[in-house]
Design an enzyme around this catalytic site. Structure first.
Site: not given
Length: 255
Positions: A45-46, A116
């Site tokens: 995901d990173g 976020e």
């Protein structure tokens, strides 16, 4: 999406990802991102977030295949029928957050965050934050380890670990979540309209230093952070049919 003729393969630095890149390029060809129709990201995901940020200006859809750990934004890895999977893929559109952080030295740092923007204490004492929404004071003092504002796509990441709500991908809302709130005790945050402009002011930043982070781009010693959604930027993430973000977000809530 239409059948992709030109695929750009990008991979994280791990041996697993690099081996996958080599095998896929041998089978499907290799193009630079600026010459491609679609980008395939190989990693976790990173790396998916890193790829989306790095290729934002190209306006291309990104299809991830998991060569990492969690892979919430990724599809299962397989070498067969990649062009067919890309043709059948469903797109989720995500608008990032725009962060404008001001430091104790007066430096202004701007960055985008797909998941976020978070504020975290950077010293031994709890942070003290003042929260304004659309210019109106909403909380005079939040004593906490931190706070974050997340998009629906990021609601299952750090936000979920901090006991924040999971948001449907199409929801026009943002989640404001406290991290270990001491006062008000047990305050978990708020749901805000996507159009909201949120500002955090750091109270007593010399004694209680705070850092800000936008998708792993960190800014030390902030005194204020303003965050808003960026509707003019749209990231298109591709998923195999039946395994899109909507389904994943629902499944996560019943696990």
């Amino acid at each position: 999406m239409p059948a992709a003729r030109k695929i750009a393969f990008l991979a994280s630095d791990t041996a697993l990802s690099q081996d996958a890149k080599q095998a896929l390029e041998a089978r499907y060809g290799s193009y630079a991102p600026e010459d491609a129709d679609v980008i395939v990201a190989l990693g976790g995901d990173g790396f998916m977030l890193q790829t989306m940020h790095a290729t934002q200006a190209l306006g291309l859809s990104v299809y991830g295949m998991n060569r990492g750990t969690v892979g919430f934004l990724m599809n299962a890895y397989a070498e067969d029928d990649l062009t067919g999977r890309l043709e059948r893929a469903e797109a989720a559109v995500v608008n990032p957050l725009h962060m404008r952080a001001t430091t104790t030295e007066g430096k202004v740092v701007e960055a985008l965050a797909i998941n976020e923007v978070s504020l975290l204490r950077a010293g031994p004492q709890a942070a003290k934050l003042r929260i304004l929404v659309d210019g109106r004071l909403r909380m005079e003092e939040l004593v906490c380890d931190g706070a974050l504002l997340c998009t629906p796509a990021g609601s299952t990441a750090y936000n979920y670990s901090a006991h924040g709500p999971i948001l449907p991908i199409g929801a026009d809302v943002l989640a404001l979540t406290a991290v270990a709130a001491f006062r008000p005790r047990r305050w978990r945050g708020a749901l805000l309209p996507k159009s909201a402009v949120v500002r955090f002011d750091v109270i007593d930043p010399d004694k209680r230093p705070v850092m800000a982070d936008a998708d792993s781009r960190s800014v030390a010693n902030v005194v204020s952070v303003e965050i808003r959604s960026e509707p003019d930027i749209a990231h298109r993430i591709l998923f195999d049919p039946g395994h899109g973000l909507d389904e994943r977000l629902l499944r996560e809530q019943f696990t």
